[in-house]
Design a protein around this motif. Structure first.
Motif, mmCIF file in Angstrom:
data_model
loop_
_atom_site.group_PDB
_atom_site.id
_atom_site.type_symbol
_atom_site.label_atom_id
_atom_site.label_comp_id
_atom_site.label_asym_id
_atom_site.label_seq_id
_atom_site.Cartn_x
_atom_site.Cartn_y
_atom_site.Cartn_z
ATOM 1 N N ARG A 375 0.833 -1.208 0.000
ATOM 2 C CA ARG A 375 0.000 0.000 0.000
ATOM 3 C C ARG A 375 0.867 1.258 0.000
ATOM 4 N N ILE A 376 1.913 1.255 0.804
ATOM 5 C CA ILE A 376 2.842 2.384 0.826
ATOM 6 C C ILE A 376 3.513 2.557 -0.529
ATOM 7 N N ALA A 377 3.992 1.463 -1.107
ATOM 8 C CA ALA A 377 4.664 1.528 -2.410
ATOM 9 C C ALA A 377 3.745 2.106 -3.474
ATOM 10 N N ASN A 378 2.495 1.697 -3.472
ATOM 11 C CA ASN A 378 1.551 2.198 -4.476
ATOM 12 C C ASN A 378 1.414 3.716 -4.410
ATOM 13 N N GLU A 379 1.385 4.259 -3.215
ATOM 14 C CA GLU A 379 1.252 5.703 -3.068
ATOM 15 C C GLU A 379 2.442 6.435 -3.687
ATOM 16 N N PHE A 380 3.635 5.926 -3.466
ATOM 17 C CA PHE A 380 4.822 6.600 -3.999
ATOM 18 C C PHE A 380 4.970 6.367 -5.501
ATOM 19 N N ILE A 381 4.512 5.231 -5.984
ATOM 20 C CA ILE A 381 4.498 4.990 -7.427
ATOM 21 C C ILE A 381 3.669 6.057 -8.129
ATOM 22 N N VAL A 382 2.511 6.371 -7.562
ATOM 23 C CA VAL A 382 1.653 7.408 -8.146
ATOM 24 C C VAL A 382 2.293 8.782 -7.967
ATOM 25 N N ASP A 383 2.812 9.066 -6.790
ATOM 26 C CA ASP A 383 3.421 10.374 -6.537
ATOM 27 C C ASP A 383 4.570 10.653 -7.498
ATOM 28 N N TYR A 384 5.341 9.628 -7.807
ATOM 29 C CA TYR A 384 6.484 9.794 -8.699
ATOM 30 C C TYR A 384 6.144 9.485 -10.160
ATOM 31 N N ARG A 385 4.902 9.191 -10.432
ATOM 32 C CA ARG A 385 4.372 9.044 -11.786
ATOM 33 C C ARG A 385 5.128 7.981 -12.589
ATOM 34 N N LEU A 386 5.368 6.849 -11.935
ATOM 35 C CA LEU A 386 6.058 5.762 -12.619
ATOM 36 C C LEU A 386 5.193 5.186 -13.720
ATOM 37 N N ASN A 387 5.815 4.757 -14.803
ATOM 38 C CA ASN A 387 5.078 4.099 -15.874
ATOM 39 C C ASN A 387 4.803 2.647 -15.484
ATOM 40 N N PRO A 388 3.987 1.922 -16.246
ATOM 41 C CA PRO A 388 3.642 0.552 -15.851
ATOM 42 C C PRO A 388 4.839 -0.372 -15.692
ATOM 43 N N LEU A 389 5.840 -0.256 -16.572
ATOM 44 C CA LEU A 389 7.020 -1.115 -16.457
ATOM 45 C C LEU A 389 7.785 -0.803 -15.184
ATOM 46 N N GLN A 390 8.007 0.451 -14.894
ATOM 47 C CA GLN A 390 8.681 0.837 -13.651
ATOM 48 C C GLN A 390 7.887 0.386 -12.427
ATOM 49 N N THR A 391 6.584 0.447 -12.528
ATOM 50 C CA THR A 391 5.729 0.030 -11.418
ATOM 51 C C THR A 391 5.909 -1.448 -11.109
ATOM 52 N N THR A 392 5.880 -2.277 -12.150
ATOM 53 C CA THR A 392 6.040 -3.715 -11.924
ATOM 54 C C THR A 392 7.437 -4.038 -11.405
ATOM 55 N N ARG A 393 8.415 -3.307 -11.874
ATOM 56 C CA ARG A 393 9.785 -3.535 -11.374
ATOM 57 C C ARG A 393 9.856 -3.227 -9.880
ATOM 58 N N THR A 394 9.294 -2.109 -9.466
ATOM 59 C CA THR A 394 9.300 -1.728 -8.056
ATOM 60 C C THR A 394 8.620 -2.782 -7.200
ATOM 61 N N LEU A 395 7.427 -3.189 -7.600
ATOM 62 C CA LEU A 395 6.669 -4.148 -6.797
ATOM 63 C C LEU A 395 7.295 -5.538 -6.833
ATOM 64 N N ALA A 396 7.871 -5.912 -7.978
ATOM 65 C CA ALA A 396 8.498 -7.232 -8.060
ATOM 66 C C ALA A 396 9.680 -7.324 -7.107
ATOM 67 N N TYR A 397 10.601 -6.375 -7.182
ATOM 68 C CA TYR A 397 11.773 -6.451 -6.317
ATOM 69 C C TYR A 397 11.410 -6.272 -4.851
ATOM 70 N N MET A 398 10.473 -5.392 -4.563
ATOM 71 C CA MET A 398 10.079 -5.224 -3.169
ATOM 72 C C MET A 398 9.467 -6.513 -2.623
ATOM 73 N N ASN A 399 8.578 -7.133 -3.386
ATOM 74 C CA ASN A 399 7.917 -8.338 -2.887
ATOM 75 C C ASN A 399 8.842 -9.546 -2.889
ATOM 76 N N MET A 400 9.809 -9.595 -3.805
ATOM 77 C CA MET A 400 10.839 -10.641 -3.728
ATOM 78 C C MET A 400 11.640 -10.494 -2.445
ATOM 79 N N ALA A 401 12.018 -9.265 -2.122
ATOM 80 C CA ALA A 401 12.786 -9.025 -0.898
ATOM 81 C C ALA A 401 11.956 -9.341 0.344
ATOM 82 N N ILE A 402 10.686 -8.948 0.320
ATOM 83 C CA ILE A 402 9.819 -9.250 1.459
ATOM 84 C C ILE A 402 9.689 -10.757 1.647
ATOM 85 N N MET A 403 9.481 -11.495 0.557
ATOM 86 C CA MET A 403 9.342 -12.945 0.678
ATOM 87 C C MET A 403 10.647 -13.575 1.150
#
Length: 513
Positions: A375-403
């Motif tokens: 939820r936090i990541a989504n807010e900053f993705i929008v604030d920084y106006r990431l494109n869809p590819l950048q968005t998936t990269r952010t969430l993929a690496y974050m969730n890989m690290a979390i797992m």
């Protein structure tokens, strides 16, 4: 006291489940936006599970002056002219960065299924069974290990899929319908990203497939969402049907690859029989002279996922290589000092400490600590106006690290099998019960530190903010009486160390070049 709290949480969770079934919430009030950059070379980035963006074959599209494409344009214009109010609402909802919407869908489902199975009338427990998802109890129980794994597989499939989509977009370079025909209005901010294959269709199909596998009782709901999303891609004026069809094909491939990995990652063995659980506990007692006990009434015979620490990690080969140091001996001064610290927090609970403990609680009926960080990541993705590819990269690496951090945490939990404060301090009471697994290290601390480090890498201007939040999440468990202070401090170091493996991988994928 603990039994009363456990019963109360069970009742609250039932209410949450019922409310989710009636009306699943929408979280982030954002609309489409202009991307900060387009990443025209994104198709050259290194995927997680595939060799390259070109490893998924996608046929060349019809040329824009072909009879077939012109027919698609005509069909699109006719459909757009007859749009209903509900279709217009759906187009607005899905936006031009729908990865966030599908992430929110995943969080909704995690919250809905984050319901611990209660006892049977005879005091025994029945665990959720993927072979009988309708139960009772219903499958899954979306506890933090389950949640972080579901989010990781979905995000990785999305990321790999969009690398492939970006590769073919710029190889075939077919402009979007609204750029081909001046009579077509685009619902979102215009950009120069080619439309074939549709990145939104990749996201829709990959997300639907992964979430259906993770939440099988929601298959019909997820199918309906996908159908609405795919229709919206056309009705936005951004895609013709062949764009969508090509994106769906990529989504099928990447989700199949992800689910093939999931089928052999060891999660199916994470929840052990009692005999295995007892042997893990005995090994820890023989090794250290202590063991954690479940204090619920009736007692749960098995802790939560004792072998989650054996699940295959994304970026680390050997979980023992990141295992933290042993916790303090139970007769050490460090331990005795911590007993007094927790007693002092309990006796002098301030409004601020209670607020922090409650804010980061993320217990039953919520989207769990991993979901909180999404939820936090989504807010900053929008604030920084990431494109869809950048968005998936952010969430993929974050969730890989979390797992990965969760796997490392659970390895430590069951290797050390350290007792919780409620077990060791006579008459001690927590704010909200205690979880059904050992104390050391703190899952909240590990999850949060890992997530914050990846977000600090992606958004370096916000690094101190993310790290401050992670430290607050860690201390929240101490304020709440759930954990020892060293569970939190060592767990924070552990999460940061584990996340660095993911960050090193991200730094080598080509996106920073």
């Amino acid at each position: 006291m603990y039994n009363k709290i456990s019963t109360l949480l069970w009742a609250i969770a039932l209410v949450v489940l019922a409310s989710c079934e009636k009306d699943t919430p929408r979280y982030l009030p954002y609309e489409s936006y202009a991307y900060s950059e387009l990443d025209e070379n994104g198709g050259d980035w290194t995927p997680v599970l595939h060799d390259s963006g070109a490893s998924i074959p996608v046929d060349a599209p019809e040329s824009s002056d072909s009879q077939a494409y012109q027919a698609e344009l005509a069909d699109l214009k006719a459909d757009m002219q007859s749009m209903t109010s509900e279709q217009k609402k759906a187009v607005k909802y899905w936006t031009n960065n729908p990865t966030i919407r599908w992430n929110e869908v995943a969080l909704e489902l995690i919250a809905k299924y984050n319901l611990i199975p209660g006892p049977n009338a005879d005091g025994t427990y029945t665990l959720p069974n993927p072979s009988n998802p309708e139960g009772p109890p219903a499958f899954p129980f979306a506890h933090p290990p389950y949640a972080c794994r579901a989010l990781a597989y979905m995000s990785v499939a999305q990321f790999d899929g969009l690398i492939s989509a970006w590769h073919y977009k710029y190889q075939y370079n077919r402009a979007a319908p609204y750029q081909q025909d001046g009579d077509i209005d685009f619902a979102y901010e215009e950009n120069a990203i080619p439309s074939y294959p549709s990145d939104g269709a990749v996201i829709a199909r990959a997300s639907r497939n992964i979430l259906t596998a993770m939440f099988p009782l929601e298959a019909e709901y997820l199918q309906g969402l996908e159908e609405e999303h795919l229709e919206s891609l056309r009705l936005s004026g951004g895609h013709v049907m062949s764009d969508v069809t090509a994106g769906v094909a990529i989504g099928d491939v990447v989700s199949a690859t992800a689910l093939a990995r999931a089928s052999t990652d060891g999660m199916s063995k994470a929840q052990t029989p009692k005999a295995v659980s007892d042997s893990i506990k005995q090994a820890a007692y023989d090794r250290f002279g202590w063991a954690w006990d479940n204090l619920e009434i009736p007692v749960r015979p098995v802790g939560l996922t004792p072998l989650f620490g054996k699940v295959t990690m994304w970026s680390i080969d050997d979980v023992e290589s990141v295992r933290p140091i042993a916790p303090p001996q139970l007769d050490s001064q460090e331990f005795l000092d911590d007993v007094e610290l927790l007693k002092d927090y309990a006796r002098n609970m301030t409004d601020e400490h209670r607020r922090i403990a409650n804010f980061w609680q993320d217990g039953l009926g919520t989207y769990t600590p991993p979901g909180h960080w999404n939820r936090i990541a989504n807010e900053f993705i929008v604030d920084y106006r990431l494109n869809p590819l950048q968005t998936t990269r952010t969430l993929a690496y974050m969730n890989m690290a979390i797992m990965d951090s969760g796997i490392s945490c659970w390895d430590a939990k069951y290797y050390y099998h350290y007792p919780r404060p409620i077990q060791m301090i006579e008459g001690f009471e927590t704010i909200a019960g205690t979880p059904n697994f050992p104390s050391y290290t703190s899952g909240h601390s590990v999850f949060s530190a890992a997530a914050s480090e990846v977000l600090a890498y992606v958004f370096p201007e916000e690094a101190s903010k993310f790290r401050g939040w992670a430290e607050e999440a860690a201390i929240s468990r101490v304020y709440g009486g759930i954990h020892w202070s060293f569970d939190a401090t060592v767990g924070t170091d552990q999460g940061r160390a584990v996340a660095q493996y993911t960050i090193d991988r991200a730094m080598a994928d080509g996106a920073d070049q």
